[in-house]
Design a protein around this motif. Sequence first.
Motif, short mmCIF file in Angstrom:
data_model
loop_
_atom_site.label_atom_id
_atom_site.label_comp_id
_atom_site.label_asym_id
_atom_site.label_seq_id
_atom_site.Cartn_x
_atom_site.Cartn_y
_atom_site.Cartn_z
N ASP A 87 49.86 153.79 41.95
CA ASP A 87 51.29 154.41 41.53
C ASP A 87 50.96 155.87 41.08
OD1 ASP A 87 49.42 154.05 39.31
OD2 ASP A 87 50.64 152.59 38.21
N ALA A 88 51.63 156.61 40.20
CA ALA A 88 51.34 158.04 40.15
C ALA A 88 50.19 158.02 39.19
CB ALA A 88 52.62 158.52 39.27
N LEU A 122 55.59 164.88 41.77
CA LEU A 122 56.13 164.46 40.72
C LEU A 122 57.17 165.63 40.00
CD1 LEU A 122 53.44 162.78 38.45
CD2 LEU A 122 55.24 161.72 39.74
N CYS A 148 51.89 162.67 46.29
CA CYS A 148 52.51 162.33 44.99
C CYS A 148 53.20 163.58 44.50
CB CYS A 148 51.64 161.55 44.09
SG CYS A 148 52.32 161.22 42.54
N THR A 168 48.00 164.68 42.62
CA THR A 168 49.21 165.08 42.08
C THR A 168 49.31 166.30 42.56
OG1 THR A 168 48.80 163.67 39.98
CG2 THR A 168 50.77 165.26 40.06
N SER A 189 60.63 165.63 45.49
CA SER A 189 60.01 165.12 44.40
C SER A 189 60.16 163.45 44.50
CB SER A 189 60.56 165.42 42.81
OG SER A 189 60.58 166.80 42.83
N THR A 190 58.82 162.87 45.02
CA THR A 190 58.67 161.57 45.01
C THR A 190 57.18 160.99 45.11
OG1 THR A 190 59.01 159.37 46.47
CG2 THR A 190 58.58 161.58 47.71
N CYS A 191 56.65 160.19 44.59
CA CYS A 191 55.36 159.82 44.53
C CYS A 191 55.09 158.33 45.17
CB CYS A 191 54.81 159.53 43.04
SG CYS A 191 52.94 159.49 42.81
N THR A 192 54.40 158.44 46.11
CA THR A 192 54.25 157.09 47.03
C THR A 192 53.51 156.13 46.31
OG1 THR A 192 53.82 158.80 49.05
CG2 THR A 192 53.23 156.39 49.03
N THR A 193 54.05 154.77 46.40
CA THR A 193 53.67 153.91 45.84
C THR A 193 53.07 153.05 47.01
OG1 THR A 193 55.12 153.65 43.76
CG2 THR A 193 54.11 151.68 44.51
N CYS A 251 54.75 160.28 53.13
CA CYS A 251 54.40 161.49 52.33
C CYS A 251 55.66 161.90 52.13
CB CYS A 251 53.18 162.56 53.02
SG CYS A 251 51.72 161.64 53.40
N TRP A 256 47.22 158.12 41.82
CA TRP A 256 47.04 159.30 42.31
C TRP A 256 46.63 160.36 41.39
CZ3 TRP A 256 47.14 159.05 47.16
CH2 TRP A 256 48.03 158.19 47.94
#
Length: 421
Positions: free
Chosen positions: A172-173, A189, A187, A182, A114-118, A36, A176
């Motif tokens: 992906d984003a 962004l 996630c 989000t 600021s990152t979104c887990t893939t 996370c 989520w």
Amino acid sequence: MLVARRAATAVLVGVLGFGSFAAAGPSAPAAPTANCAAVALGSHGPAVQTLQRAVGATPDGDFGPLTQKAVTSWQAAHKVKATGVVDAATWKALPVADAVAACRQQVKGSGVTSTCTTLTRNDTGPAVAVLQNAIRATGPKIVVDAQYGDQTRAAVVALQTARKLPASGVVDAATWAALGLTGTPACMLAAAPAAVVTPAPPADAAAQAAIRAQVTKLAAALPSAPGTTTSPVAQQAVAFAKAQTGKPYKWGATGPASYDCSGLVLAAYRAAGITTPRVAADQYGTGVSVPLDKAQAGDLLFYAGDVAKPATIYHVVIYLGAGKIIDAPYTGAFVGARSLWTKDLLPVAWRPVASLALPTKPGATGWTVAQLQQALDRHGAKLAVDGGYGAATLSAVKAWQQAHKLAANGVVDVTTWLTLG
């Protein structure tokens, strides 16, 4: 919601059979860890509150210096590099239930990466468990085991197909977002940069600068001064405010479940028998003003957009002493004690109890009597609030004292007053 969350957590803990992702030991299969977003100083929101409980910090929802210290201590105790940041290693070491709960909750602020887990096949970790819990909430009863296997992938593909997303099986984003996650550590962004507009300096810029300099000087003396109060009424208001710690901010709320800034002040002083105006700008002027550096516990401090114009007040806090305040700060945050900040602070404190003249008795007139009448009316007395201690007020006071096993003599001393909250 709480029952469902506990049930999901129980399923996860039962399947995994250990207390944290780090505790699986050498027998656990080697797999990529889906982490996370890092959460650090400057973050706020429900996710922070959950993390604070996990590391033994006050759960006020604001990641400040005290929370950073608690995280550092927790990391050291659990043999994690002591960064003071809830980073990848810390997420992995946290107890399963805490990590999953925090990773799925909302969080804001400058301290969140600021990152979104893939997520793809064979990933493991709290973000996978968050995904599985979210999918279960939509219907499919998949196992919550924090491992991205065939069953989870099939459920993701089905979700993506139903939401008209590319059915790749890769989370992906967009996936989520389809799950409403989000803005959580799963996630985060980055927001699009806003256009920069440089406003013209205000006409009273020089006056404001002088006041701000004065505030900085006055406030510098506060942390080293105890700022205690001898007023039992102020102490009762402070005690009420402290008891609301952890309750969420909600605009327009006056409790008991949530508060805005002035709603907390209103409720705290009502609990001490004093009625204040409802909004912050109107609460300015309650009681007697004192210089900021003379503030005591229970005093009200105010923040204004234009510090030369009290009409622009937008926030109020209750002073606790020693440079600390308690307030309900903003949406996404929680009632709690924190260090006083000086940006936009006005140079005076207002002391609501300073105008209280006790004991008060029949024949008295003025502000204290009006406050007495309002307090009794909140308990059903139906008095005219005229500031005059006449026969009707005397009758109501005696009835109140008798009901509370006090001497029914009509004299309102501190003991009687403190029962009016």
